[in-house]
Design a protein around this motif. Structure first.
Motif, PDB file in Angstrom:
ATOM      1  N   VAL A 263       0.820  -1.208   0.000  1.00 48.94           N
ATOM      2  CA  VAL A 263       0.000   0.000   0.000  1.00 48.94           C
ATOM      3  C   VAL A 263       0.857   1.262   0.000  1.00 48.94           C
ATOM      4  N   ASP A 264       1.816   1.318   0.916  1.00 43.59           N
ATOM      5  CA  ASP A 264       2.600   2.537   1.068  1.00 43.59           C
ATOM      6  C   ASP A 264       3.404   2.887  -0.171  1.00 43.59           C
ATOM      7  N   SER A 265       4.051   1.877  -0.742  1.00 46.98           N
ATOM      8  CA  SER A 265       4.917   2.202  -1.872  1.00 46.98           C
ATOM      9  C   SER A 265       4.094   2.570  -3.105  1.00 46.98           C
ATOM     10  N   VAL A 266       2.958   1.908  -3.305  1.00 47.87           N
ATOM     11  CA  VAL A 266       2.130   2.247  -4.469  1.00 47.87           C
ATOM     12  C   VAL A 266       1.612   3.685  -4.339  1.00 47.87           C
ATOM     13  N   LEU A 267       1.179   4.041  -3.123  1.00 48.13           N
ATOM     14  CA  LEU A 267       0.675   5.393  -2.871  1.00 48.13           C
ATOM     15  C   LEU A 267       1.783   6.430  -3.048  1.00 48.13           C
ATOM     16  N   GLN A 268       2.906   6.153  -2.412  1.00 48.33           N
ATOM     17  CA  GLN A 268       4.040   7.079  -2.453  1.00 48.33           C
ATOM     18  C   GLN A 268       4.482   7.330  -3.894  1.00 48.33           C
ATOM     19  N   ASN A 269       4.523   6.247  -4.684  1.00 57.00           N
ATOM     20  CA  ASN A 269       5.011   6.389  -6.051  1.00 57.00           C
ATOM     21  C   ASN A 269       4.013   7.132  -6.936  1.00 57.00           C
ATOM     22  N   ALA A 270       2.736   6.961  -6.670  1.00 55.86           N
ATOM     23  CA  ALA A 270       1.743   7.726  -7.432  1.00 55.86           C
ATOM     24  C   ALA A 270       1.884   9.213  -7.088  1.00 55.86           C
ATOM     25  N   ASP A 271       2.154   9.500  -5.821  1.00 48.89           N
ATOM     26  CA  ASP A 271       2.346  10.871  -5.361  1.00 48.89           C
ATOM     27  C   ASP A 271       3.571  11.492  -6.044  1.00 48.89           C
ATOM     28  N   THR A 272       4.643  10.731  -6.091  1.00 52.66           N
ATOM     29  CA  THR A 272       5.865  11.194  -6.752  1.00 52.66           C
ATOM     30  C   THR A 272       5.593  11.496  -8.230  1.00 52.66           C
ATOM     31  N   ALA A 273       4.874  10.586  -8.886  1.00 57.44           N
ATOM     32  CA  ALA A 273       4.558  10.785 -10.307  1.00 57.44           C
ATOM     33  C   ALA A 273       3.718  12.052 -10.481  1.00 57.44           C
ATOM     34  N   MET A 274       2.842  12.327  -9.499  1.00 61.79           N
ATOM     35  CA  MET A 274       2.007  13.530  -9.571  1.00 61.79           C
ATOM     36  C   MET A 274       2.890  14.796  -9.516  1.00 61.79           C
ATOM     37  N   TYR A 275       3.884  14.783  -8.636  1.00 62.37           N
ATOM     38  CA  TYR A 275       4.791  15.937  -8.569  1.00 62.37           C
ATOM     39  C   TYR A 275       5.531  16.121  -9.885  1.00 62.37           C
ATOM     40  N   ASN A 283      -1.636  20.061 -15.751  1.00 64.35           N
ATOM     41  CA  ASN A 283      -2.652  19.645 -16.720  1.00 64.35           C
ATOM     42  C   ASN A 283      -2.151  18.482 -17.591  1.00 64.35           C
ATOM     43  N   ASN A 284      -1.540  17.480 -16.947  1.00 64.24           N
ATOM     44  CA  ASN A 284      -1.091  16.298 -17.682  1.00 64.24           C
ATOM     45  C   ASN A 284      -0.961  15.136 -16.704  1.00 64.24           C
ATOM     46  N   TYR A 285      -0.720  13.936 -17.257  1.00 61.96           N
ATOM     47  CA  TYR A 285      -0.501  12.804 -16.357  1.00 61.96           C
ATOM     48  C   TYR A 285       0.839  12.169 -16.631  1.00 61.96           C
ATOM     49  N   GLN A 286       1.396  11.546 -15.610  1.00 64.37           N
ATOM     50  CA  GLN A 286       2.691  10.894 -15.721  1.00 64.37           C
ATOM     51  C   GLN A 286       2.630   9.553 -15.017  1.00 64.37           C
ATOM     52  N   PHE A 287       3.244   8.559 -15.638  1.00 62.40           N
ATOM     53  CA  PHE A 287       3.414   7.280 -14.951  1.00 62.40           C
ATOM     54  C   PHE A 287       4.624   7.359 -14.054  1.00 62.40           C
ATOM     55  N   PHE A 288       4.563   6.638 -12.954  1.00 63.47           N
ATOM     56  CA  PHE A 288       5.746   6.560 -12.108  1.00 63.47           C
ATOM     57  C   PHE A 288       6.844   5.819 -12.855  1.00 63.47           C
ATOM     58  N   ARG A 289       8.065   6.287 -12.712  1.00 62.40           N
ATOM     59  CA  ARG A 289       9.219   5.550 -13.234  1.00 62.40           C
ATOM     60  C   ARG A 289      10.215   5.392 -12.102  1.00 62.40           C
ATOM     61  N   PRO A 290      10.907   4.267 -12.071  1.00 63.32           N
ATOM     62  CA  PRO A 290      11.831   4.017 -10.953  1.00 63.32           C
ATOM     63  C   PRO A 290      12.917   5.085 -10.855  1.00 63.32           C
ATOM     64  N   ASP A 291      13.244   5.738 -11.976  1.00 65.15           N
ATOM     65  CA  ASP A 291      14.294   6.745 -11.890  1.00 65.15           C
ATOM     66  C   ASP A 291      13.791   8.054 -11.291  1.00 65.15           C
ATOM     67  N   MET A 292      12.479   8.130 -11.055  1.00 65.10           N
ATOM     68  CA  MET A 292      11.942   9.324 -10.390  1.00 65.10           C
ATOM     69  C   MET A 292      12.108   9.141  -8.905  1.00 65.10           C
ATOM     70  N   ASN A 293      13.297   9.348  -8.378  1.00 63.24           N
ATOM     71  CA  ASN A 293      13.292   9.191  -6.934  1.00 63.24           C
ATOM     72  C   ASN A 293      12.645  10.416  -6.319  1.00 63.24           C
ATOM     73  N   THR A 294      11.994  10.185  -5.211  1.00 62.78           N
ATOM     74  CA  THR A 294      11.118  11.184  -4.636  1.00 62.78           C
ATOM     75  C   THR A 294      11.812  12.528  -4.463  1.00 62.78           C
ATOM     76  N   ARG A 295      13.016  12.480  -3.974  1.00 63.34           N
ATOM     77  CA  ARG A 295      13.729  13.721  -3.697  1.00 63.34           C
ATOM     78  C   ARG A 295      13.969  14.504  -4.975  1.00 63.34           C
ATOM     79  N   ALA A 296      14.394  13.748  -6.015  1.00 68.51           N
ATOM     80  CA  ALA A 296      14.708  14.413  -7.271  1.00 68.51           C
ATOM     81  C   ALA A 296      13.460  15.055  -7.870  1.00 68.51           C
ATOM     82  N   VAL A 297      12.336  14.345  -7.766  1.00 70.86           N
ATOM     83  CA  VAL A 297      11.110  14.875  -8.346  1.00 70.86           C
ATOM     84  C   VAL A 297      10.651  16.112  -7.589  1.00 70.86           C
TER      85      VAL A 297
END
Ligand code: C2E
Ligand code: MG
Ligand code: MG
Length: 560
Positions: A263-275, A283-297
């Motif tokens: 649950v946590d990682s799926v939620l966290q990664n969707a949040d990261t993709a949103m940022y 006004n767009n959507y993005q899929f999470f990618r593993p190279d999007m580490n939270t800090r960098a995003v």
């Protein structure tokens, strides 16, 4: 009379299970009068069913007689009144004994619990739903996501999680008020719900964030299609009162199991993709990618925000007075930058200056701060106010810039501010990084007539011999030392030593972060020149600080 006076229903049977007595409340609840009910089988008068299965429930009277003891009714029991109305009841039954002590019948006592049962249901609903939109809340989403993941695991399916945030929602709230903001959230909730299937969960995560749980998808593309549908659904304006409000979405998508297995990682990664979607222009959507580490995003998000802030003028300066500890007069003020982001609200420098330094944006931001502080001070002088010098913080990146010195000179010339009214704050580490080079820049600044201060003194590793060579006017003792001067002997010693050193080097010493009268008393007893801190004043907005200058009275600030 007694039994007719109580609030509970009382009903008696004989040994054979026929009704022998009803009080008034029992009459009202069963719909049977005493006369009519008398002698009839209990099951006819007291019809009860299990509220969940709707099967007839076992009569407690019979059991009480059989077991010769008091028994309770099963939970969730419904009484069906003679006219068919159903009442949630709670009751108990006890055997009646005759004079010989033998069981002669049973007495049932029951009461209506419809209201309290409805309240329990309501409370359960409230705990899991958002008050404003009626959507499931974060707690319920977490529960459903866990279920969906469990199910998908067994069926070898995927779960899509769509995390979305309304772009610039804070603008609406700030400019049109919370009542309108609330209606926009409700309108958004309705559109989201309409755009997905009934089996999907739309949840309000808090604020202007929503999450869609797509419980069973065949492929990630299915989630993308939903995202596209949402963007389309938000293309039309929301009609709120007389306003036509355009709200766009930034959407991040993550998929179980590819992007996380809990649950946590799926939620966290969707949040990261949103940022990431925000950083990509909203006004767009993005899929999470593993190279999007939270800090960098987040960094990228802040960086794009800062760029826009510069363009759109979202920075402000606050001013914090510096108080002469002996007289209580204001001797100076420090300009502290604030970022008024339309989405994040007021962002403090500690949250964005490090990012601005990393990406180089600190140079144009710092230039804006310097120009603004000079321009404003010049305005106050022109208005005839009793003006104090303003201190501006300079970051290492700015100080190392080739054109730094010329930049300062240019701004002074452009704004026409007498350099006496400008002080620049530099940290020890900035100066020590390349001491030779620092000396020449500092001398250049001194030649212009600008004042120089060492900020956060005590936290770096200064070489005292260099310190003596730098043309420094002011030492600012870091607030971490000031905080504990009255309880920590080491800190008290350090602060006393710095005050003494400043006196010998003919430098003005300012204690930072003065919050209590005890700290003030200590600093006074050591003849510290000045103090800056919440005890005197928090950093003030432009308007409040201008008021203070106009009143020309800061005596009240220096608590006696
Ligand atoms: P600083 O230069 O040491 O500024 C003092 C900080 O301490 C300010 O935080 C101020 O609000 C806070 N402060 C003042 N009195 C008290 C007090 O009594 N107790 C406590 N706990 N804190 C107090 P702020 O405004 O958040 O700034 C933080 C830092 O960000 C500053 O530390 C400075 O290093 C940097 N900064 C602020 N404005 C600028 C700027 O325009 N340019 C650059 N490069 N850095 C800036
Ligand atoms: Mg400072
Ligand atoms: Mg400081």
């Amino acid at each position: 009379m007694t039994l007719n006076s109580i609030g509970d229903a009382v009903l008696c049977t004989d040994l054979a299970g026929n009704v022998s007595y009803l009080n008034l409340v029992a009459e009202a609840m069963t719909g049977w009068s005493y006369k009519e009910a008398l002698g009839r089988p209990l099951a006819e008068v007291f019809r009860i069913i299990d509220g969940n299965t709707r099967e007839p429930a076992a009569s407690p009277a019979e059991r009480a007689i059989r077991q010769n003891r008091t028994v309770g009714l099963a939970a969730d029991c419904l009484l069906i009144r003679r006219d068919g109305l159903e009442l949630a009841i709670e009751d108990s039954a006890a055997p009646i004994h005759n004079r010989d002590g033998r069981v002669a019948g049973a007495v049932l006592v029951f009461h209506d619990v419809s209201e309290s049962r409805a309240m329990v249901l309501k409370m359960a609903h409230l705990a899991q739903h958002d008050f404003l939109t009626g959507l499931p809340n974060r707690a319920l989403l977490t529960e459903r996501l866990a279920q969906a993941i469990g199910l998908a695991q067994r069926r070898h399916k995927q779960v899509g999680l769509v995390f979305l945030d309304l772009d610039y929602f804070k603008n609406i709230n700030d400019s049109l008020g919370h009542a309108i903001g609330d209606q926009v959230l409700q309108s958004a909730a309705a559109r989201l719900t309409a755009a997905v299937r009934a089996s999907d969960t739309v949840c309000r995560q808090g604020g202007d964030e929503f999450v869609l749980l797509l419980a069973e998808i065949e492929q990630p593309l299915d989630a993308a299609l939903v995202a596209e549908k949402l963007l389309e659904a938000f293309a039309a304006p929301h009609l709120i009162g007389k306003h036509e409000l355009h709200v766009t979405l930034s959407i991040g998508i993550s998929v179980y199991p590819a992007d996380g297995n809990n649950v946590d990682s799926v939620l966290q990664n969707a949040d990261t993709a949103m940022y990431h979607a925000k950083a990509c222009g909203r006004n767009n959507y993005q899929f999470f990618r593993p190279d999007m580490n939270t800090r960098a995003v987040r960094r990228q998000f802040l960086e794009s925000g800062l760029r826009r802030a510069l363009k759109q003028g979202e920075f402000r300066l606050h001013y914090q007075p510096q108080i002469d500890l002996a007289s209580g007069a204001m001797n100076g003020a420090e300009a502290l930058v604030r970022w008024l982001d339309p989405e994040l609200g007021v962002v403090c420098p500690e949250q964005f200056v490090p990012v601005a330094e990393e990406c180089g944006l600190i140079v144009p931001i710092g230039r804006w701060v310097l120009r603004e502080a000079c321009r404003q001070t010049r305005c106050w002088l022109d208005a005839g106010l009793r003006v104090v010098p303003v201190a501006v913080n300079i970051s290492a990146v700015e100080f190392r810039q080739k054109g730094f010195l010329q930049g300062v000179a240019m701004i002074l010339e452009e704004t026409g501010l007498d350099p006496r009214y400008l002080e620049l704050e530099l940290t020890e580490s900035i100066l020590m990084q390349n001491a030779e080079c620092s000396t020449s820049v500092l001398e250049g600044l001194k030649a212009m007539g600008v004042q120089l201060a060492i900020d956060d003194f005590g936290t770096g590793y200064s070489s005292l011999s260099y310190l003596q060579r730098f043309p420094i006017d002011t030492l600012k003792i870091d607030r971490s030392f000031v905080r504990d001067i009255t309880i920590d002997a080491d800190d008290a010693t350090i602060v006393s030593a710095v005050i003494g050193m400043g006196r010998n080097l003919k430098q003005r010493v300012i204690a930072e972060g003065v919050e209590t009268r005890e700290q003030l008393a200590f600093l006074r007893s050591r003849q510290c020149d000045e103090g800056q801190g919440f005890l005197f004043s928090h950093p003030l907005s432009l308007a409040d600080f201008a008021d203070l200058l106009a009143r020309g009275d800061v005596a009240g600030m220096c608590a006696r």
